[in-house]
Write a protein that holds these residues in place. Structure first.
Motif, short mmCIF file in Angstrom:
data_model
loop_
_atom_site.label_atom_id
_atom_site.label_comp_id
_atom_site.label_asym_id
_atom_site.label_seq_id
_atom_site.Cartn_x
_atom_site.Cartn_y
_atom_site.Cartn_z
N GLU A 174 0.84 -1.21 0.00
CA GLU A 174 0.00 0.00 0.00
C GLU A 174 0.87 1.25 0.00
O GLU A 174 1.91 1.29 0.65
CB GLU A 174 -0.91 0.00 1.23
N ILE A 175 0.45 2.27 -0.75
CA ILE A 175 1.08 3.58 -0.74
C ILE A 175 0.05 4.58 -0.26
O ILE A 175 -1.02 4.73 -0.87
CB ILE A 175 1.59 3.98 -2.15
N ASP A 176 0.34 5.25 0.83
CA ASP A 176 -0.62 6.17 1.45
C ASP A 176 -0.06 7.60 1.41
O ASP A 176 0.86 7.94 2.13
CB ASP A 176 -0.88 5.75 2.90
N LYS A 177 -0.65 8.44 0.53
CA LYS A 177 -0.20 9.82 0.40
C LYS A 177 -1.09 10.80 1.15
O LYS A 177 -0.91 12.02 1.04
CB LYS A 177 -0.18 10.23 -1.09
N SER A 178 -2.01 10.28 1.94
CA SER A 178 -2.99 11.16 2.60
C SER A 178 -2.33 12.14 3.56
O SER A 178 -2.86 13.23 3.80
CB SER A 178 -4.04 10.33 3.35
N GLY A 179 -1.17 11.78 4.11
CA GLY A 179 -0.49 12.65 5.06
C GLY A 179 0.59 13.51 4.46
O GLY A 179 1.36 14.17 5.18
N ALA A 180 0.69 13.53 3.12
CA ALA A 180 1.74 14.29 2.45
C ALA A 180 1.57 15.79 2.72
O ALA A 180 0.45 16.31 2.79
CB ALA A 180 1.72 14.03 0.96
N ASP A 181 2.68 16.49 2.86
CA ASP A 181 2.69 17.93 3.16
C ASP A 181 1.88 18.69 2.10
O ASP A 181 2.20 18.66 0.91
CB ASP A 181 4.13 18.43 3.19
N LYS A 182 0.84 19.38 2.53
CA LYS A 182 -0.05 20.09 1.61
C LYS A 182 0.63 21.27 0.93
O LYS A 182 0.22 21.70 -0.16
CB LYS A 182 -1.30 20.58 2.36
N GLN A 183 1.69 21.81 1.55
CA GLN A 183 2.40 22.95 0.96
C GLN A 183 3.04 22.57 -0.37
O GLN A 183 3.31 23.44 -1.21
CB GLN A 183 3.45 23.47 1.94
N LEU A 184 3.25 21.27 -0.60
CA LEU A 184 3.81 20.81 -1.88
C LEU A 184 2.95 21.25 -3.05
O LEU A 184 3.44 21.45 -4.16
CB LEU A 184 3.94 19.28 -1.87
N ALA A 255 15.02 11.17 -8.82
CA ALA A 255 14.37 12.00 -9.84
C ALA A 255 13.04 11.38 -10.27
O ALA A 255 12.00 12.05 -10.33
CB ALA A 255 15.30 12.18 -11.04
N ALA A 256 13.06 10.06 -10.56
CA ALA A 256 11.83 9.38 -10.98
C ALA A 256 10.78 9.42 -9.88
O ALA A 256 9.59 9.68 -10.14
CB ALA A 256 12.14 7.94 -11.37
N GLY A 257 11.20 9.17 -8.64
CA GLY A 257 10.27 9.16 -7.52
C GLY A 257 9.63 10.51 -7.29
O GLY A 257 8.42 10.61 -7.05
N MET A 258 10.41 11.59 -7.39
CA MET A 258 9.87 12.93 -7.17
C MET A 258 8.89 13.33 -8.27
O MET A 258 7.88 13.98 -8.01
CB MET A 258 11.01 13.95 -7.09
N LYS A 259 9.21 12.91 -9.50
CA LYS A 259 8.29 13.25 -10.61
C LYS A 259 6.97 12.50 -10.46
O LYS A 259 5.89 13.06 -10.63
CB LYS A 259 8.94 12.90 -11.95
N THR A 260 7.06 11.23 -10.11
CA THR A 260 5.87 10.40 -10.02
C THR A 260 4.99 10.78 -8.82
O THR A 260 3.78 10.94 -8.96
CB THR A 260 6.27 8.91 -9.93
N LEU A 261 5.59 10.94 -7.66
CA LEU A 261 4.81 11.19 -6.45
C LEU A 261 4.42 12.66 -6.27
O LEU A 261 3.33 12.95 -5.76
CB LEU A 261 5.60 10.75 -5.21
N PHE A 262 5.29 13.57 -6.71
CA PHE A 262 5.06 14.99 -6.40
C PHE A 262 5.04 15.89 -7.64
O PHE A 262 5.09 17.11 -7.52
CB PHE A 262 6.13 15.49 -5.43
N ASN A 263 5.00 15.28 -8.81
CA ASN A 263 4.92 16.05 -10.05
C ASN A 263 6.09 17.01 -10.22
O ASN A 263 5.95 18.12 -10.75
CB ASN A 263 3.60 16.82 -10.14
N ALA A 264 7.26 16.61 -9.74
CA ALA A 264 8.45 17.44 -9.89
C ALA A 264 8.86 17.54 -11.36
O ALA A 264 8.61 16.63 -12.15
CB ALA A 264 9.60 16.85 -9.08
N GLN A 265 9.49 18.65 -11.70
CA GLN A 265 10.06 18.81 -13.04
C GLN A 265 11.50 18.31 -13.02
O GLN A 265 12.29 18.74 -12.16
CB GLN A 265 10.05 20.26 -13.47
#
Length: 379
Positions: A174-184, A255-265
């Protein structure tokens, strides 16, 4: 006749930072009594120290934040903050760099980027609107899960336990992003990459860069299995696959993880450095460019800092001389934008003594300056 010289080397891995290399080269030109402007402008391409260079040029305030380092010890780590622009500048290597541990401490199955995530968290707490994350020089192959955990993402196995190490992703359920920092959601995250490698698939980053982080063949196979499982879960949850993202292999898949999880450029490290520092505006002043790095090889010609700035110099008809610790046999200057190339190893009997690299580089720069006088001013 005055000829202006821009001295813009990359870091010389294991021996000199980019500013130290620039200082040594400039000293050689001064000792050769060079006629013309000499300007040092050490460069970064997303690799180790790029964030520090950016912070210096942009006159960022340096902030020290307590984070958990690779060995789980709390350590104060610096990052840059430009308050007016609401811009944070972070070097992943400052908290999670390979240079911060010994060979015996290398452990790619378990080490993570959690400390870097804490730096990003600190930047978000300042309401950063933009974060430049320079990811070169990492000790980790964690796909960015450490950063993600520090930002509130949970990776859970089939028993409901939280997973915190790369090798244990094989048990991911399971991957739970519900607690991810909203400021992102209010922040543009740019990942400055110094490689184009994908994370998984053919010529993947785990096999290409794993050995330097301590991953033998067995470890590489375990990590590939773990990240294939991670990738399948990401796809199940509707996220982008981390497998074939261009530049996604940078910093062990951060790099791949940040793009996938947080829509990083994912951006080219040197190109970003070049524009953010205003170096693009200064280039027309110069006729000669001196650049360099520790080792010249085929990877140099795949977009590393010296190659990238030499390509820029071509647009202004600037001649580029490249200097290195060593020139590998696979390096072919005929297929490069360089006017000439020099190396320490072939010019000095004990050139592999890293402790003397500053001295050797100064002596070599003096030789380059005299050679340039002969070729440019006498013909």
């Amino acid at each position: 006749m005055n000829t202006n010289v821009l001295i813009a080397p990359n870091a010389f891995k294991h021996s000199l930072s980019a500013p130290e290399a620039a200082k040594a080269i400039q000293l050689g030109f001064e000792q050769a009594e060079w006629k013309g402007l000499l300007r040092s402008f050490p460069i970064g391409d997303g690799g180790t120290g790029t964030g520090s260079l950016l912070a210096a040029v942009l006159k960022a305030t340096l902030i020290k934040t307590p984070v958990e380092n690779l060995l789980g010890v709390i350590e104060l780590v610096e990052w840059g903050w430009c308050a007016e622009e609401e811009l944070a500048i972070i070097d992943l290597s400052a908290a999670n760099g390979l240079h911060k541990i010994t060979d015996d401490q290398k452990d790619p199955l378990h080490l993570t980027t959690y400390g870097t995530g804490q730096l990003i968290k600190a930047a978000l707490q300042k309401k950063a609107k933009e974060i430049l994350l320079c990811v070169g020089g990492s000790a980790t192959i964690d796909g960015g899960i450490g950063i993600a955990q520090a930002l509130g993402v949970k990776f859970i196995d089939h028993r409901g336990n939280e997973i915190s190490t790369p090798v244990d992703l094989i048990h991911l359920a399971e991957i739970d992003k519900s607690g991810a920092d909203k400021q992102l959601q209010n922040c543009s995250l740019k990942v400055l990459c110094d490689v184009n490698t994908t994370f998984l698939g053919a010529q993947n980053a785990i096999e290409v860069y794993g050995p330097q982080k301590g991953a033998d063949t067995g470890m590489q196979n375990l990590l590939i299995r773990s990240f294939k499982k991670y990738n399948s879960l990401l796809e199940y949850y509707g996220y982008e696959s981390i497998a074939g993202i261009e530049k996604g292999g940078a910093a062990g898949g951060v790099a791949a993880g940040m793009k996938t999880l947080f829509n990083a450029q994912l951006v080219d490290g040197f190109e970003t450095f070049y524009t953010y520092t205003g170096l693009d505006k200064q280039m027309p002043e110069f006729q000669i460019l001196i650049t360099g790095e520790g080792k010249l090889d085929n990877q140099t010609l795949e977009g590393k800092g010296p190659y990238a700035i030499a390509r820029k110099a071509q647009h202004f008809n600037i001649k580029t001389v490249v200097v290195a610790g060593v020139i590998q046999e696979d390096f072919n200057i005929d297929n490069s934008p360089f006017y000439s190339a020099y190396d320490i190893i072939s010019n000095f009997k004990n050139g592999n003594d890293f402790s003397q690299t500053p001295h050797f580089l100064t002596e070599l720069a003096k030789r380059i300056a005299n050679d340039l006088k002969d070729h440019l001013w006498k013909h």
